[in-house]
Design a protein around this motif. Structure first.
Motif, PDB file in Angstrom:
ATOM      1  N   ALA A 201     -61.834  29.757  49.365  1.00  0.00           N
ATOM      2  CA  ALA A 201     -62.665  29.252  48.149  1.00  0.00           C
ATOM      3  C   ALA A 201     -62.170  29.998  46.825  1.00  0.00           C
ATOM      4  N   LEU A 202     -61.971  31.215  46.959  1.00  0.00           N
ATOM      5  CA  LEU A 202     -61.355  31.937  45.738  1.00  0.00           C
ATOM      6  C   LEU A 202     -59.955  31.488  45.329  1.00  0.00           C
ATOM      7  N   LEU A 203     -59.075  31.409  46.387  1.00  0.00           N
ATOM      8  CA  LEU A 203     -57.766  30.817  46.171  1.00  0.00           C
ATOM      9  C   LEU A 203     -57.772  29.464  45.555  1.00  0.00           C
ATOM     10  N   ASN A 204     -58.424  28.605  46.251  1.00  0.00           N
ATOM     11  CA  ASN A 204     -58.269  27.134  45.840  1.00  0.00           C
ATOM     12  C   ASN A 204     -59.310  26.811  44.971  1.00  0.00           C
ATOM     13  N   GLY A 205     -60.317  27.443  44.700  1.00  0.00           N
ATOM     14  CA  GLY A 205     -61.301  26.751  43.915  1.00  0.00           C
ATOM     15  C   GLY A 205     -61.224  27.899  42.499  1.00  0.00           C
ATOM     16  N   LEU A 206     -60.719  29.047  42.425  1.00  0.00           N
ATOM     17  CA  LEU A 206     -60.840  29.861  41.213  1.00  0.00           C
ATOM     18  C   LEU A 206     -59.334  30.218  40.769  1.00  0.00           C
ATOM     19  N   PHE A 207     -58.765  31.189  41.619  1.00  0.00           N
ATOM     20  CA  PHE A 207     -57.572  31.592  41.172  1.00  0.00           C
ATOM     21  C   PHE A 207     -56.364  30.669  40.532  1.00  0.00           C
ATOM     22  N   TYR A 208     -56.007  29.611  41.725  1.00  0.00           N
ATOM     23  CA  TYR A 208     -55.027  28.611  41.284  1.00  0.00           C
ATOM     24  C   TYR A 208     -55.275  27.738  40.427  1.00  0.00           C
ATOM     25  N   PRO A 209     -56.587  27.010  40.353  1.00  0.00           N
ATOM     26  CA  PRO A 209     -56.915  26.232  39.139  1.00  0.00           C
ATOM     27  C   PRO A 209     -56.925  26.970  37.672  1.00  0.00           C
ATOM     28  N   LEU A 210     -57.193  28.112  37.694  1.00  0.00           N
ATOM     29  CA  LEU A 210     -57.617  29.228  36.614  1.00  0.00           C
ATOM     30  C   LEU A 210     -55.974  29.532  36.159  1.00  0.00           C
ATOM     31  N   PHE A 211     -55.198  29.723  36.849  1.00  0.00           N
ATOM     32  CA  PHE A 211     -53.656  30.002  36.647  1.00  0.00           C
ATOM     33  C   PHE A 211     -53.254  28.651  36.138  1.00  0.00           C
ATOM     34  N   ARG A 212     -53.172  27.525  36.637  1.00  0.00           N
ATOM     35  CA  ARG A 212     -52.915  26.216  36.169  1.00  0.00           C
ATOM     36  C   ARG A 212     -53.316  25.729  34.813  1.00  0.00           C
ATOM     37  N   LEU A 213     -54.601  26.277  34.583  1.00  0.00           N
ATOM     38  CA  LEU A 213     -55.335  25.928  33.477  1.00  0.00           C
ATOM     39  C   LEU A 213     -54.758  26.854  32.286  1.00  0.00           C
ATOM     40  N   ILE A 214     -54.594  28.122  32.469  1.00  0.00           N
ATOM     41  CA  ILE A 214     -53.990  28.923  31.526  1.00  0.00           C
ATOM     42  C   ILE A 214     -52.677  28.590  30.995  1.00  0.00           C
ATOM     43  N   PHE A 215     -51.923  28.215  32.086  1.00  0.00           N
ATOM     44  CA  PHE A 215     -50.466  27.787  31.773  1.00  0.00           C
ATOM     45  C   PHE A 215     -50.597  26.452  30.754  1.00  0.00           C
ATOM     46  N   SER A 216     -51.404  25.311  31.183  1.00  0.00           N
ATOM     47  CA  SER A 216     -51.703  24.013  30.536  1.00  0.00           C
ATOM     48  C   SER A 216     -52.026  24.402  29.051  1.00  0.00           C
ATOM     49  N   ILE A 217     -52.904  25.391  28.952  1.00  0.00           N
ATOM     50  CA  ILE A 217     -53.398  25.702  27.412  1.00  0.00           C
ATOM     51  C   ILE A 217     -52.408  26.374  26.892  1.00  0.00           C
ATOM     52  N   SER A 218     -51.645  26.998  27.280  1.00  0.00           N
ATOM     53  CA  SER A 218     -50.744  27.840  26.664  1.00  0.00           C
ATOM     54  C   SER A 218     -49.667  26.594  26.202  1.00  0.00           C
ATOM     55  N   LEU A 219     -49.209  26.081  26.974  1.00  0.00           N
ATOM     56  CA  LEU A 219     -48.386  24.737  26.492  1.00  0.00           C
ATOM     57  C   LEU A 219     -48.881  23.876  25.383  1.00  0.00           C
ATOM     58  N   GLY A 220     -50.105  23.607  25.770  1.00  0.00           N
ATOM     59  CA  GLY A 220     -50.816  22.856  24.775  1.00  0.00           C
ATOM     60  C   GLY A 220     -50.846  23.312  23.404  1.00  0.00           C
ATOM     61  N   LEU A 221     -51.334  24.568  23.525  1.00  0.00           N
ATOM     62  CA  LEU A 221     -51.664  25.147  22.096  1.00  0.00           C
ATOM     63  C   LEU A 221     -50.226  25.165  21.297  1.00  0.00           C
ATOM     64  N   ALA A 222     -49.258  25.573  22.010  1.00  0.00           N
ATOM     65  CA  ALA A 222     -47.936  25.775  20.954  1.00  0.00           C
ATOM     66  C   ALA A 222     -47.598  24.405  20.872  1.00  0.00           C
ATOM     67  N   ILE A 223     -47.755  23.091  21.500  1.00  0.00           N
ATOM     68  CA  ILE A 223     -47.130  21.929  20.990  1.00  0.00           C
ATOM     69  C   ILE A 223     -48.129  21.684  19.990  1.00  0.00           C
ATOM     70  N   GLY A 224     -49.669  21.787  19.789  1.00  0.00           N
ATOM     71  CA  GLY A 224     -50.390  21.655  18.807  1.00  0.00           C
ATOM     72  C   GLY A 224     -50.201  22.423  17.629  1.00  0.00           C
ATOM     73  N   ASN A 225     -49.591  23.751  17.541  1.00  0.00           N
ATOM     74  CA  ASN A 225     -49.453  24.804  16.461  1.00  0.00           C
ATOM     75  C   ASN A 225     -47.992  24.222  15.772  1.00  0.00           C
ATOM     76  N   ILE A 226     -47.010  23.560  16.660  1.00  0.00           N
ATOM     77  CA  ILE A 226     -45.952  23.359  16.163  1.00  0.00           C
ATOM     78  C   ILE A 226     -46.272  21.786  15.245  1.00  0.00           C
ATOM     79  N   ILE A 227     -46.991  20.879  15.686  1.00  0.00           N
ATOM     80  CA  ILE A 227     -47.439  19.767  14.824  1.00  0.00           C
ATOM     81  C   ILE A 227     -47.993  20.338  13.556  1.00  0.00           C
ATOM     82  N   GLU A 228     -49.161  21.431  13.676  1.00  0.00           N
ATOM     83  CA  GLU A 228     -49.587  21.453  12.467  1.00  0.00           C
ATOM     84  C   GLU A 228     -48.815  22.284  11.600  1.00  0.00           C
ATOM     85  N   ALA A 229     -48.064  23.045  12.119  1.00  0.00           N
ATOM     86  CA  ALA A 229     -46.914  23.960  11.103  1.00  0.00           C
ATOM     87  C   ALA A 229     -45.941  23.132  10.581  1.00  0.00           C
ATOM     88  N   LEU A 230     -45.674  21.858  10.992  1.00  0.00           N
ATOM     89  CA  LEU A 230     -44.692  21.004  10.578  1.00  0.00           C
ATOM     90  C   LEU A 230     -45.360  20.180   9.402  1.00  0.00           C
TER      91      LEU A 230
END
Length: 325
Positions: A13-42
């Motif tokens: 439950a911890l691995l598949n319900g918490l740690f893995y989804p949370l890691f995937r979420l943080i990676f996606s957020i980081s990528l998304g924020l970078a793209i969003g900030n590039i759009i805003e900065a340009l």
């Protein structure tokens, strides 16, 4: 009893319900924020500003109001400061100031839309499209409503130049773009991580232990204050009222990952939280800025008008989403 209480703490439950989804979420957020900030900065939003002149003319607004509308695509503070100066100089009347302020709410939304969308997608998945779509639809409805009413209420204006009033605030070099992206990304990702990790973890634990069902008597259920809100989604609504949107989305993402709630129920909870938190958000974010730009009484009524129209349009489109989707 002890075993039932801590069943959610097993390794799978911890691995598949918490740690893995949370890691995937943080990676996606980081990528998304970078793209969003590039759009805003340009300042890619300035492309929309090029077509603002016909819209402004249609609303019978003057050139200075049109310039403020274009400025709002990259800075709401710059747009409001410019409007305040023109108002003090007598170039626009109070009535047009209200219309200009209402019209500027849409470019302000589009200014932050890339970050909002790329932040919502990792948390909500396909539901992010509906959540952001309802918000954008309500904003466009406000814009065209303001244009139509302005055309009826305000007198026609002479021809002029909207873009001549603008200060080019876009970055001048690639180095400056990278500097802006890095500064904004670091500031936002720190705040996102401070909120996301603890909130996601807490929601995971509460959901596994069945704590969210206790909210049924207060908000959800047939006898609740908001019967169309699922009891489990009520936690998302509460977080929308008590914290930033990141916390609510983190909670929503945890519930969707668990598979115990439908996307529509999450979207409704987020929209309800967005509407109900409008007064708090206005006091926390708009009031200090407006009071520093406009005379106090005028600032107060501008906020009341702006937030009132915004809430009404969101309620309308939330109801449309609820009944027809």
């Amino acid at each position: 009893m002890h075993t039932e209480l801590f069943t959610f703490m097993d390794y799978d439950a911890l691995l598949n319900g918490l740690f893995y989804p949370l890691f995937r979420l943080i990676f996606s957020i980081s990528l998304g924020l970078a793209i969003g900030n590039i759009i805003e900065a340009l300042h890619w939003g300035r492309f929309l500003a090029r077509i603002s002149s016909p819209l402004v003319r249609m609303a019978h607004l003057q050139d200075v109001s049109g310039a403020a509308f274009t400025m709002a695509f990259f800075s709401s503070i710059t747009a409001n400061t410019y409007l305040a100066e023109q108002y003090e100089q007598g170039k626009i009347l109070r009535r047009e100031l209200y219309f200009s302020n209402l019209l500027n709410s849409t470019p302000v939304l589009f200014l932050h839309l890339p970050s909002l969308f790329f932040l919502a997608v990792p948390f909500l998945g396909k539901a992010a499209v509906w959540y952001v779509g309802v918000i954008v639809a309500a904003a466009l409805f406000r814009t065209f409503g303001t244009v139509i009413i302005g055309r009826i209420v305000l007198p026609p204006t002479p021809e002029g130049c909207v873009t001549c009033e603008l200060d080019d605030n876009a970055p001048k070099s690639f180095t400056e773009v990278l500097g802006r992206v890095r500064t904004r990304f670091m500031r936002r990702i720190k705040r996102v991580l401070r909120v996301t990790i603890p909130v996601y973890t807490i929601v995971f634990v509460l959901n596994r232990s069945g704590a969210f069902t206790a909210l049924n008597d207060v908000i959800g259920g047939s006898n609740g204050l908001l019967p169309f809100i699922n009891p489990q989604a009520a936690g998302v609504l509460v977080l929308s009222l008590a914290a930033e949107i990141t916390a609510a989305m983190a909670a929503a993402g945890a519930l969707l990952t668990e598979g115990t709630i439908h996307a529509k129920e999450i979207v409704l909870a987020l929209l309800a939280g967005n509407i109900l938190s409008s007064p708090m958000r206005a006091v926390r974010h708009q009031l200090p800025t407006y009071m520093g730009i406009f005379p106090p009484r005028l600032a107060f009524w501008l906020i009341v008008c702006n937030q009132g129209v915004r809430a009404a349009s969101l309620i309308l489109f939330t109801l449309l989403y609820y009944f027809w989707m």
